[in-house]
Structures are given as C-alpha cells and as structure tokens.
Design a protein around this motif. Sequence first.
Motif, PDB file in Angstrom:
ATOM      1  N   ASN A 110       0.847  -1.195   0.000  1.00 27.13           N
ATOM      2  CA  ASN A 110       0.000   0.000   0.000  1.00 27.13           C
ATOM      3  C   ASN A 110       0.883   1.245   0.000  1.00 27.13           C
ATOM      4  OD1 ASN A 110      -1.556   2.228   0.939  1.00 27.13           O
ATOM      5  ND2 ASN A 110      -3.030   0.827   1.870  1.00 27.13           N
ATOM      6  N   THR A 111       0.615   2.179  -0.886  1.00 28.81           N
ATOM      7  CA  THR A 111       1.427   3.402  -0.965  1.00 28.81           C
ATOM      8  C   THR A 111       0.708   4.604  -0.365  1.00 28.81           C
ATOM      9  OG1 THR A 111       0.651   3.778  -3.224  1.00 28.81           O
ATOM     10  CG2 THR A 111       2.750   2.603  -2.949  1.00 28.81           C
ATOM     11  N   SER A 112      -0.347   4.356   0.411  1.00 31.34           N
ATOM     12  CA  SER A 112      -1.077   5.447   1.065  1.00 31.34           C
ATOM     13  C   SER A 112      -0.807   5.528   2.561  1.00 31.34           C
ATOM     14  CB  SER A 112      -2.587   5.271   0.859  1.00 31.34           C
ATOM     15  OG  SER A 112      -2.911   5.320  -0.502  1.00 31.34           O
ATOM     16  N   ASN A 113      -0.297   4.443   3.139  1.00 32.76           N
ATOM     17  CA  ASN A 113      -0.153   4.374   4.592  1.00 32.76           C
ATOM     18  C   ASN A 113       1.252   3.968   5.005  1.00 32.76           C
ATOM     19  OD1 ASN A 113      -2.979   4.790   4.803  1.00 32.76           O
ATOM     20  ND2 ASN A 113      -3.318   2.593   4.564  1.00 32.76           N
ATOM     21  N   TYR A 114       1.612   4.302   6.263  1.00 31.16           N
ATOM     22  CA  TYR A 114       2.839   3.799   6.867  1.00 31.16           C
ATOM     23  C   TYR A 114       2.695   2.293   7.064  1.00 31.16           C
ATOM     24  CZ  TYR A 114       4.179   8.623   8.046  1.00 31.16           C
ATOM     25  OH  TYR A 114       4.536   9.949   8.003  1.00 31.16           O
ATOM     26  N   LYS A 115       3.825   1.604   7.185  1.00 30.77           N
ATOM     27  CA  LYS A 115       3.820   0.138   7.299  1.00 30.77           C
ATOM     28  C   LYS A 115       3.999  -0.291   8.750  1.00 30.77           C
ATOM     29  CE  LYS A 115       3.573   0.252   2.915  1.00 30.77           C
ATOM     30  NZ  LYS A 115       3.521   1.712   2.765  1.00 30.77           N
ATOM     31  N   TRP A 142       7.200   1.510  10.292  1.00 28.17           N
ATOM     32  CA  TRP A 142       8.100   2.175   9.360  1.00 28.17           C
ATOM     33  C   TRP A 142       7.328   3.361   8.817  1.00 28.17           C
ATOM     34  CZ3 TRP A 142       8.901   0.906   3.619  1.00 28.17           C
ATOM     35  CH2 TRP A 142       9.937   1.667   3.098  1.00 28.17           C
ATOM     36  N   ALA A 143       7.749   4.554   9.139  1.00 25.79           N
ATOM     37  CA  ALA A 143       7.033   5.776   8.763  1.00 25.79           C
ATOM     38  C   ALA A 143       7.362   6.136   7.312  1.00 25.79           C
ATOM     39  CB  ALA A 143       7.385   6.914   9.702  1.00 25.79           C
ATOM     40  N   SER A 144       6.846   5.317   6.404  1.00 24.13           N
ATOM     41  CA  SER A 144       7.024   5.531   4.974  1.00 24.13           C
ATOM     42  C   SER A 144       5.788   5.012   4.249  1.00 24.13           C
ATOM     43  CB  SER A 144       8.260   4.797   4.455  1.00 24.13           C
ATOM     44  OG  SER A 144       8.342   4.907   3.048  1.00 24.13           O
ATOM     45  N   THR A 145       5.404   5.707   3.193  1.00 25.80           N
ATOM     46  CA  THR A 145       4.294   5.234   2.363  1.00 25.80           C
ATOM     47  C   THR A 145       4.787   4.397   1.186  1.00 25.80           C
ATOM     48  OG1 THR A 145       4.307   7.288   1.092  1.00 25.80           O
ATOM     49  CG2 THR A 145       2.793   7.173   2.991  1.00 25.80           C
ATOM     50  N   ALA A 146       6.090   4.188   1.069  1.00 27.59           N
ATOM     51  CA  ALA A 146       6.635   3.374  -0.026  1.00 27.59           C
ATOM     52  C   ALA A 146       6.224   1.917   0.152  1.00 27.59           C
ATOM     53  CB  ALA A 146       8.158   3.482  -0.053  1.00 27.59           C
TER      54      ALA A 146
END
Length: 176
Positions: A110-115, A142-146
Amino acid sequence: MAVWNVVNHQELSSGAATVTHGSIAGSYDHLYGVISARSDQSAYYTGMMIQFNNDTGSNYSFTDVQASTATPSYFQASSQTQIGYPPIPAASGYGDMFGVCEIWIPNYANTSNYKQIIINCVAPNRSTTNSQWEVKATAGLWASTAAITEIDFTLNGGDDFVQYSSFTLYGINGAA
C-alpha cells in the motif's frame, strides 16, 4: 481461502552479517516471515534488527513486551534507524538451539499508509540450560508510504547469523 506463496527462502551455508529478501513483488495482500536463527556473538543472546528498502533514516519506531522471568517488561523506541531486538540465541547460549520468529507485515504494498509489523519470537535466554526462555512480542512502524520491496535482517552489534539459520518469506493472497 488464502493462498500462501513462497517469495524467498534462504538457509545459510555459512555465516552472514546480513540476510536480504529483495525484489519483493507488490502482488500479494500481506507478507509473513518465519525465521530460525542463531548468532555467533560471544553472549547468551542478541537482538535482530530489521530495515525496509535500504532506508537508514530515523523512520522506525517499535514497542515490545517481553517475559523471561515472572515479571514481564517492555521497551519503547522512536526515531530509530531500524526495528529492533527480537531475541536471537548466541554462541554462549544453550547448546545449538536456534530462536524462532514469525513476522507479519499487512498491506506491505500500500502506498497510502505507513507500514506496521508484528514480530513474535522465542529464544533460550541468559542460560546454558533449556529451562530459561525469552518470549517477546514486538509492534513496529516504518514511517514511509513506499511499498516494501526489500527486507534486511542484521544482528545488534554486527555479528553474523550462523550456518543453518533460515529465513522464509511468504506472500499471502485472498486473505479475508
């Protein structure tokens, strides 16, 4: 019905400082990992460290609850460069016992939310007998939307995972 696909499996034929699951396709709903590992560090146990996509920035946080005695404890950390400290038995620990961890990473692509990640581990702890165990549950962020395309495992202190440590990553589809 959920379908489990082996994305990557590695059993070490010699010691390794880093184990990587790379080129993870974004075609699964969730990721699930199983680890059986031991360290060559001269100690009873050490902690495993996890990073995503080679991100070495201070974008990780985690909280764990552990029990190795009658009194459970917890630990929290934020602004870290990795998610840390699932227990891994080391060279001074009980026999040739390996620790076992399971890892859940829901919605990893998902590229909309942190993991978020959930890690559950058991390992012999602080002993050369089989009567003392550590159980640890870790929740990480992990504070990333990647989308996660790579997972790297290392050990706290830079030691090696020993021969026969194994790392299996599954991609899960159709999970309701």
